[in-house]
Motif scaffolding. Structure first.
Motif, PDB file in Angstrom:
ATOM      1  N   MET A   1      91.559  19.703  53.228  1.00 51.86           N
ATOM      2  CA  MET A   1      92.454  20.420  52.319  1.00 51.86           C
ATOM      3  C   MET A   1      91.720  20.842  51.046  1.00 51.86           C
ATOM      4  O   MET A   1      92.058  21.872  50.447  1.00 51.86           O
ATOM      5  N   GLN A   2      90.737  20.072  50.631  1.00 51.85           N
ATOM      6  CA  GLN A   2      89.952  20.412  49.448  1.00 51.85           C
ATOM      7  C   GLN A   2      88.925  21.505  49.747  1.00 51.85           C
ATOM      8  O   GLN A   2      88.745  22.435  48.953  1.00 51.85           O
ATOM      9  N   THR A   3      88.251  21.376  50.887  1.00 47.29           N
ATOM     10  CA  THR A   3      87.201  22.336  51.273  1.00 47.29           C
ATOM     11  C   THR A   3      87.413  22.718  52.735  1.00 47.29           C
ATOM     12  O   THR A   3      86.696  22.238  53.623  1.00 47.29           O
ATOM     13  N   PRO A   4      88.415  23.551  53.028  1.00 43.16           N
ATOM     14  CA  PRO A   4      88.727  23.885  54.420  1.00 43.16           C
ATOM     15  C   PRO A   4      87.586  24.619  55.105  1.00 43.16           C
ATOM     16  O   PRO A   4      86.909  25.458  54.514  1.00 43.16           O
ATOM     17  N   ALA A   5      87.397  24.276  56.372  1.00 43.07           N
ATOM     18  CA  ALA A   5      86.338  24.903  57.174  1.00 43.07           C
ATOM     19  C   ALA A   5      86.734  24.809  58.642  1.00 43.07           C
ATOM     20  O   ALA A   5      87.580  24.000  59.032  1.00 43.07           O
ATOM     21  N   GLY A   6      86.135  25.662  59.454  1.00 39.60           N
ATOM     22  CA  GLY A   6      86.333  25.607  60.902  1.00 39.60           C
ATOM     23  C   GLY A   6      87.643  26.177  61.393  1.00 39.60           C
ATOM     24  O   GLY A   6      88.057  25.895  62.518  1.00 39.60           O
ATOM     25  N   VAL A   7      88.334  26.991  60.558  1.00 38.65           N
ATOM     26  CA  VAL A   7      89.630  27.549  60.963  1.00 38.65           C
ATOM     27  C   VAL A   7      89.665  29.034  60.649  1.00 38.65           C
ATOM     28  O   VAL A   7      88.857  29.553  59.867  1.00 38.65           O
TER      29      VAL A   7
END
Length: 473
Positions: free
Chosen positions: A152-158
């Motif tokens: 939630m702080q550093t979203p990735a892979g979506v």
């Protein structure tokens, strides 16, 4: 007065998660501490280690139970208070929380009974194995939850398709850019919490002249662990600071109290400010010259970026982030000073006799919990106005629930949790006032689980008598 549902929902979740995090923090630290203590007892066979284990096991059990109950509430709040968040982030967050239950929770639940009630019923080695499994379970639980929160702080892979998130890479979701640094930072905070709790209780007994052998050993262990851990925490925290400055610059800009796009050179380090969010300035500020450049940029004349680099509608509230960060950082510096003082006193042979130091340890007993709470406030308030940073704003994640309903449940939570914390403190203080129980020189164990199912055990007189009573009734 008209109530804002988004504000009430945020206050409710902030209250429940703040209350909850106290107990997992204690549980993670105490579980590993108990594993170390039982290992020392198995190796040395000294009764004092068994005394220490039994004493802290009771407090661990109470904290673990409250942590489980209050943690379940948070899962429901995702859907009841933040339905849009649950709908959008479910494909990424849901599996992480489910895996936390399937791995960590089941592991803890499977061995917790043996840990709490099997000390004199199973062999010492099996009991130690159960303690280690519970400790590993707390680590796994922290890993999954920190992975979800770090995402939630550093979203990735979506990717976003029609307002919904699609997972492109589970590896990037799990091992997101901040997880590798936030996880050790949180675990070290939990271990520091346990260290200062243990040292503080030992210091209290020494000041009262009670349980001297127990107190000396716990104080020595607590200060030793705390000294090593705080040195590592300062190093980990500096790395995490740089990581979050890269991915969430507005959070760290607010944490340092600077508004200008570029601070003066050399930059001071502010300890007290009166921020004016509307006019983007500080009405008053007090700091140490040069320290901002030295500490934040690792140079004598480096400049620090301010919050004006972030658009106003995307800025967090500086005052909340700044003072939460100062509490966390200030307590870390005090912990570091206490660690240095403990080394000096240990070298001089006065670790157990310096009353001024013992009183400091007593007052520092809850310092780990306070610092952890402050750190979470930095993380969560500094992320605002985003619930998923850069993807979903908090105001857009709120459920269509009337503000009055949210307020009523908030009041109910406050009342119920007040009972929880009161009961925990009453029983914890009662355990501390009573002191460690007289520990036997060795475990009264049956030897192994297999022995419990041998015929002479199954057909023992006690078992037959109980069986006859059951049949007659």
């Amino acid at each position: 007065m008209k109530l804002d549902p988004s504000i009430i929902a945020r206050i409710q979740f902030a209250f429940t998660v703040s209350f909850h995090i106290i107990f997992p923090t204690m549980s993670i630290g105490l579980a590993s501490f108990l594993a170390v203590i039982e290992a020392l007892w198995l190796k040395t066979k000294k009764p004092v280690y068994l005394e220490i284990y039994k004493f802290w096991l009771s407090i661990f059990a109470m904290g673990f139970g409250i942590g489980v109950v209050t943690g379940i509430v948070l899962s429901f709040e995702f859907g009841l208070g933040f339905a849009r968040f649950a709908q959008m982030a479910g494909p990424a967050i849901g599996p992480l929380i489910a895996l936390e239950v399937l791995t960590a929770f089941f592991l803890e639940a499977g061995f917790l009974g043996i840990m709490l009630f099997g000390l004199h019923r199973v062999g010492p080695k099996l009991h130690f194995f159960a303690t280690c499994m519970v400790a590993i379970g707390t680590l796994l639980s922290a890993s999954w939850i920190l992975s979800a929160n770090s995402w939630m702080q550093t979203p990735a892979g979506v990717a976003i398709h029609d307002g919904h998130l699609t997972v492109l890479s589970w590896r990037h979701v799990l091992v997101n850019p901040s997880w590798l640094y936030r996880l050790p930072h949180m675990l070290t905070a939990a271990y520091l919490t346990a260290s200062f709790m243990v040292a503080g209780v030992g210091a209290w007994y020494l000041l009262k002249g009670k349980h001297q052998h127990f107190a000396r050993r716990t104080l020595a262990l607590g200060t030793a662990f705390g000294t090593v851990l705080i040195a590592g925490q300062v190093f980990i925290g500096d790395i995490l600071y740089g990581t979050m400055l890269k991915y969430q610059p507005s959070k760290m800009q607010a944490a340092e109290g600077f508004w200008e796009k570029q601070s003066q050179s050399p930059a001071p380090y502010y300890w007290f400010i009166v921020p004016d969010q509307n006019n983007q300035r500080n009405r008053f500020q007090l700091g140490i010259p040069y320290l901002g450049s030295i500490w934040l940029t690792h140079s004598l004349g480096g400049r620090v970026e301010g919050l004006r680099n972030t658009p106003r509608d995307l800025q967090p509230r500086m005052g909340m982030v700044f003072y939460a960060f100062r509490i966390m950082y200030g307590l870390a510096m005090v912990m570091f000073a206490v660690g240095v003082a403990s080394l000096w006193l240990r070298f001089r042979g006065k670790l157990f006799s310096s009353r001024w130091f013992l009183w400091i340890l007593v007052f520092m007993t809850p310092s780990g919990i306070i610092a952890t709470l402050a750190g979470w406030y930095v993380a969560e308030t500094g992320r605002q106005p985003w619930v998923i940073y850069g993807i979903l704003r908090t105001v857009d994640a709120i459920s269509p629930v009337p503000a009055q309903a949210l307020l009523s449940t908030l009041i109910a939570f406050v009342c119920v949790y007040a009972v929880f914390i009161t009961a925990f403190l009453v029983f914890a203080f009662r355990i501390i006032r009573r002191g460690p129980a007289e520990a036997p020189p060795h475990a009264e164990a049956s030897g192994s689980v297999k022995n419990a199912f041998r015929p002479y055990v199954l057909d023992s007189p006690e078992r037959l008598v109980n069986s006859n009573i059951t049949q007659r009734s």
